[in-house]
Motif scaffolding. Structure first.
Motif, short mmCIF file in Angstrom:
data_model
loop_
_atom_site.label_atom_id
_atom_site.label_comp_id
_atom_site.label_asym_id
_atom_site.label_seq_id
_atom_site.Cartn_x
_atom_site.Cartn_y
_atom_site.Cartn_z
N LEU A 72 0.83 -1.20 0.00
CA LEU A 72 0.00 0.00 0.00
C LEU A 72 0.87 1.25 0.00
N GLN A 73 1.87 1.29 0.88
CA GLN A 73 2.75 2.45 0.96
C GLN A 73 3.53 2.62 -0.34
N GLU A 74 3.93 1.51 -0.95
CA GLU A 74 4.65 1.56 -2.22
C GLU A 74 3.76 2.15 -3.32
N ALA A 75 2.50 1.74 -3.34
CA ALA A 75 1.56 2.25 -4.34
C ALA A 75 1.33 3.74 -4.17
N ILE A 76 1.18 4.18 -2.92
CA ILE A 76 0.95 5.60 -2.65
C ILE A 76 2.20 6.42 -3.01
N ALA A 77 3.38 5.90 -2.64
CA ALA A 77 4.63 6.61 -2.92
C ALA A 77 4.88 6.77 -4.42
N ASN A 78 4.40 5.82 -5.21
CA ASN A 78 4.62 5.85 -6.65
C ASN A 78 3.44 6.43 -7.42
N ASP A 79 2.48 7.00 -6.67
CA ASP A 79 1.29 7.62 -7.28
C ASP A 79 0.49 6.65 -8.13
N TYR A 80 0.54 5.34 -7.78
CA TYR A 80 -0.29 4.37 -8.46
C TYR A 80 -1.72 4.52 -7.95
N TYR A 81 -2.65 4.61 -8.87
CA TYR A 81 -4.06 4.73 -8.51
C TYR A 81 -4.28 5.89 -7.53
N LYS A 82 -3.59 7.02 -7.79
CA LYS A 82 -3.64 8.13 -6.84
C LYS A 82 -5.02 8.76 -6.75
N LEU A 85 -6.33 5.81 -4.03
CA LEU A 85 -5.58 5.63 -2.79
C LEU A 85 -5.10 6.97 -2.25
N ALA A 86 -5.29 7.18 -0.95
CA ALA A 86 -4.86 8.42 -0.32
C ALA A 86 -4.25 8.12 1.04
N MET A 87 -3.26 8.93 1.43
CA MET A 87 -2.56 8.69 2.70
C MET A 87 -3.52 8.73 3.88
N GLU A 88 -4.56 9.58 3.80
CA GLU A 88 -5.49 9.68 4.93
C GLU A 88 -6.33 8.42 5.12
N ASP A 89 -6.32 7.53 4.13
CA ASP A 89 -7.08 6.29 4.25
C ASP A 89 -6.27 5.14 4.83
N VAL A 90 -4.97 5.35 5.07
CA VAL A 90 -4.09 4.25 5.46
C VAL A 90 -4.56 3.56 6.73
N ASN A 91 -4.87 4.33 7.77
CA ASN A 91 -5.30 3.71 9.03
C ASN A 91 -6.56 2.87 8.85
N ASP A 92 -7.52 3.41 8.11
CA ASP A 92 -8.75 2.67 7.86
C ASP A 92 -8.48 1.41 7.04
N LEU A 225 0.76 -3.85 -9.75
CA LEU A 225 1.06 -4.13 -8.34
C LEU A 225 2.17 -5.18 -8.21
N VAL A 226 2.26 -6.09 -9.16
CA VAL A 226 3.36 -7.06 -9.13
C VAL A 226 4.69 -6.33 -9.30
N ASP A 227 4.72 -5.33 -10.20
CA ASP A 227 5.94 -4.54 -10.36
C ASP A 227 6.32 -3.85 -9.06
N LEU A 228 5.34 -3.32 -8.36
CA LEU A 228 5.61 -2.68 -7.07
C LEU A 228 6.08 -3.71 -6.04
N PHE A 229 5.50 -4.90 -6.08
CA PHE A 229 5.93 -5.98 -5.18
C PHE A 229 7.40 -6.31 -5.41
N VAL A 230 7.80 -6.40 -6.67
CA VAL A 230 9.20 -6.69 -6.99
C VAL A 230 10.10 -5.57 -6.47
N ASN A 231 9.68 -4.32 -6.65
CA ASN A 231 10.46 -3.18 -6.15
C ASN A 231 10.64 -3.24 -4.64
N ALA A 232 9.60 -3.72 -3.94
CA ALA A 232 9.60 -3.72 -2.47
C ALA A 232 9.91 -5.10 -1.90
#
Length: 249
Positions: A72-82, A85-92, A225-232
């Protein structure tokens, strides 16, 4: 700690208006703290209930949530599906992810705790945990008036076994028909399942699990998301090592 400022000279009406504004902010903050405490109590209660029902499932929920958070953090950091996905939704989202298998509470012990692989009939029955989870959250939404994290939890519980190519369950959703946070959960869920030891299988290594997920790119899993998984992937491996070390101790 200042809430507002008053530019002098000020009228009595302006002063009272500013004070009223500050008091309203104070009341809202107190209410938000109360709601947050209520939500945390509810979430913790559900998590403990799942854990007491089946320790293996409880550990899986905790571990999968750690992997979910990395992706999730990787997706947000890379502006995937921006736009979604929003940082304020992370806790929820983290609350919701921890309860993705809550429907397993409704699965009978002879299937949930079976010390061997499930046969085809048992597997079909086990699949109903997605619908049971959705129904549980749906009822809570209707009775409480609904809160955002309950809607997120409902979607994740219902859709985390859907597959990118439409071969998943319960509805055979395809591609972006599947909610993005459920697609993130799918990778986290599979990674933990692959790297966890069960009475009927040995745990795979990080490298083996990574190869399987890469192989499923564009079929089982969202390719982006698989690409992000490989990055992380090194962060996934670090969490896995921490889990294994804790288990050994």
């Amino acid at each position: 700690g200042a809430e507002d400022c008053i530019i002098l000279p000020a009228t009595k009406a302006l002063l009272f208006k500013k004070l009223e504004h500050c008091m309203e902010l104070y009341r809202l903050r107190k209410e938000n703290v109360r709601v947050e405490k209520y939500q945390s109590t509810l979430y913790n209660g559900f998590a403990e209930l799942v854990d007491s029902r089946d320790e293996e499932t409880g550990d899986h929920l905790k571990n999968a949530t750690k992997y979910f958070n990395i992706l999730l953090q990787e997706a947000i950091a890379n502006d995937y599906y921006k736009d979604i996905l929003a940082m304020e939704d992370v806790n929820d989202l983290l609350r919701s992810a921890t309860l993705h298998d809550i429907g397993k509470i409704g699965i009978h012990d002879d299937v949930l705790r079976k010390p061997s692989s499930l046969d085809s009939a048992e597997f079909e029955y086990m699949k109903t945990h997605t619908t049971l989870g959705m129904q549980a959250f749906d009822k809570m939404i209707k009775e409480s008036g609904g809160n955002r994290w309950l809607y997120l939890a409902k979607d994740i519980a219902y859709c985390h076994h859907e597959r990118w190519d439409g071969t998943g369950y319960p509805n055979g959703l395809k591609g972006e028909e599947i909610p993005i946070y459920a697609r993130i959960m799918t990778i986290a869920d599979v990674y933990d399942a692959l790297t966890s030891e069960r009475c009927y299988k040995e745990a795979l290594s990080h490298q083996q699990a990574m190869e399987i997920i890469i192989e499923g790119k564009g079929s089982l899993f969202d390719p982006r998301l698989v690409d992000l998984f490989v990055n992380a992937n090194q962060r996934f491996e670090a969490v896995l090592k921490g889990i294994n070390n804790t288990s050994e101790s």
